[in-house]
Design a protein around this motif. Structure first.
Motif, PDB file in Angstrom:
ATOM      1  N   SER A 184       0.927  -1.136   0.070  1.00  0.00           N
ATOM      2  CA  SER A 184       0.089   0.104  -0.114  1.00  0.00           C
ATOM      3  C   SER A 184       0.817   1.304  -0.018  1.00  0.00           C
ATOM      4  CB  SER A 184      -0.937   0.001   1.124  1.00  0.00           C
ATOM      5  OG  SER A 184      -0.176   0.138   2.477  1.00  0.00           O
ATOM      6  N   THR A 185       0.310   2.440  -0.108  1.00  0.00           N
ATOM      7  CA  THR A 185       0.988   3.641  -0.208  1.00  0.00           C
ATOM      8  C   THR A 185       0.523   4.614   1.177  1.00  0.00           C
ATOM      9  OG1 THR A 185      -0.293   4.675  -1.875  1.00  0.00           O
ATOM     10  CG2 THR A 185       1.817   3.353  -2.409  1.00  0.00           C
ATOM     11  N   ARG A 186       1.229   5.438   1.357  1.00  0.00           N
ATOM     12  CA  ARG A 186       0.917   6.605   2.481  1.00  0.00           C
ATOM     13  C   ARG A 186       1.745   7.805   2.514  1.00  0.00           C
ATOM     14  NH1 ARG A 186       2.889   6.238   7.463  1.00  0.00           N
ATOM     15  NH2 ARG A 186       3.363   4.254   8.301  1.00  0.00           N
ATOM     16  N   HIS A 187       1.364   8.543   3.367  1.00  0.00           N
ATOM     17  CA  HIS A 187       2.432   9.878   3.402  1.00  0.00           C
ATOM     18  C   HIS A 187       3.230   9.372   4.520  1.00  0.00           C
ATOM     19  CE1 HIS A 187       0.848  12.225   0.119  1.00  0.00           C
ATOM     20  NE2 HIS A 187      -0.176  12.320   0.477  1.00  0.00           N
ATOM     21  N   GLN A 189       4.837   9.744   8.265  1.00  0.00           N
ATOM     22  CA  GLN A 189       4.710  10.655   9.629  1.00  0.00           C
ATOM     23  C   GLN A 189       6.147  11.323   9.907  1.00  0.00           C
ATOM     24  OE1 GLN A 189       1.620  10.815  11.133  1.00  0.00           O
ATOM     25  NE2 GLN A 189       0.988   9.607   9.107  1.00  0.00           N
ATOM     26  N   GLN A 201       5.507  14.509   5.041  1.00  0.00           N
ATOM     27  CA  GLN A 201       4.668  14.128   4.123  1.00  0.00           C
ATOM     28  C   GLN A 201       4.845  13.336   2.787  1.00  0.00           C
ATOM     29  OE1 GLN A 201       0.964  14.178   4.732  1.00  0.00           O
ATOM     30  NE2 GLN A 201       1.896  14.031   6.722  1.00  0.00           N
ATOM     31  N   PRO A 203       5.625  10.580  -0.044  1.00  0.00           N
ATOM     32  CA  PRO A 203       5.323   9.266  -0.105  1.00  0.00           C
ATOM     33  C   PRO A 203       5.948   8.180   0.089  1.00  0.00           C
ATOM     34  CG  PRO A 203       5.712  10.328  -2.115  1.00  0.00           C
ATOM     35  CD  PRO A 203       5.960  11.449  -1.346  1.00  0.00           C
ATOM     36  N   CYS A 206       4.197   1.358   1.444  1.00  0.00           N
ATOM     37  CA  CYS A 206       4.216   0.167   2.847  1.00  0.00           C
ATOM     38  C   CYS A 206       4.187  -1.255   2.415  1.00  0.00           C
ATOM     39  CB  CYS A 206       3.010   0.817   3.519  1.00  0.00           C
ATOM     40  SG  CYS A 206       2.859  -0.208   4.911  1.00  0.00           S
ATOM     41  N   LEU A 225       8.680   0.524   5.444  1.00  0.00           N
ATOM     42  CA  LEU A 225       8.414   1.835   4.625  1.00  0.00           C
ATOM     43  C   LEU A 225       9.463   2.355   3.911  1.00  0.00           C
ATOM     44  CD1 LEU A 225       6.905   3.264   8.144  1.00  0.00           C
ATOM     45  CD2 LEU A 225       5.583   2.493   6.161  1.00  0.00           C
TER      46      LEU A 225
END
Length: 237
Positions: A184-187, A189, A201, A203, A206, A225
């Motif tokens: 998956s992907t996320r910004h 922390q 923030q 990208p 994950c 990550l």
């Protein structure tokens, strides 16, 4: 050097030539000369040179390190997804120099996700290791490793760097094989971005992985990550 006098053309032309120079003369982890030296080399002012560098920063080829200089990020590195895929060995084969350092080693209660993956009760103690991977000195990914076998805990006190899977094999004789991978992907922390030395923030990729022993027992659940601009995942059939 013959460059058009239109400002946009000038900085874009410099960016193109600088990008070519990156591929011909530099490798990931190198630093460029100072902006003033680059401006003198291309015969332009620092403002124009800075816009050219910004082009390559936005493309993910360079990174500004405050107080240090302009870092070269030659990538993405190909990372195949198959049962025998190994991060360090794969990068070594691509001519890179990966390193691993331990950031954390504790016993902690298993979360719901960790417990389900490892086949233990939620809240039961598991081993939690956190490692930072660098490639040619550039921080690439932070990995949280969870292991259910508490008999490994005393031996893991001496693990501080290198390949965790090699360490486990040397101490247990057990080979770990990738069983499942979720992506998956996320910004990032704030703490994650600090560890990876990237802007807030940014990208992140994950990757949740379940590794089993060759006899089919769940051995390690990991959550990595990874900088989204540093790794290109390849699905191999």
């Amino acid at each position: 050097m013959e460059l058009s006098r239109h400002p946009t053309t000038v900085y874009q032309a410099i960016a193109a030539q600088l990008e070519q120079s990156l591929h011909e003369r530099y490798r990931g982890g190198d630093y460029l000369p100072s902006e003033q030296q680059l401006a003198d080399h291309y015969g332009v002012n620092r403002h124009t040179l800075r816009r050219a560098v910004d082009e390559l920063v936005n493309k993910g080829l360079l990174q500004r390190r405050h107080g240090v200089g302009i870092l070269v990020l030659m990538r993405p590195y190909a990372y195949p997804l198959h049962s025998q895929a190994r991060f360090s060995q794969n990068l070594l084969e691509q001519g890179s120099e990966p390193t691993c350092e331990r950031l954390l080693a504790v016993l902690c209660p298993a979360s719901h996700d960790v417990a389900n993956s490892l086949g233990v009760g939620e809240g039961e103690n598991v081993i939690h290791l956190r490692t930072l991977r660098r490639v040619n000195g550039v921080a690439v990914c932070v990995i949280n490793h969870f292991l259910a076998d508490l008999t490994l805990w005393p031996g893991l006190q001496s693990f501080s760097s290198g390949s965790l899977h090699d360490f486990l094999y040397q101490h247990t004789g057990k080979q770990l094989v990738r069983s499942q991978t979720r992506i998956s992907t996320r910004h990032g922390q704030p703490k994650e971005c600090r560890q990876l030395e990237i802007p807030l923030q940014s990208p992140l990729l994950c990757v949740r992985t379940l590794n089993k022993t060759t006899d089919g027992a769940a051995a390690e659940y990991s959550v990595s990550l990874t900088r989204g601009d540093m790794i290109e995942l390849t699905l191999e059939h």
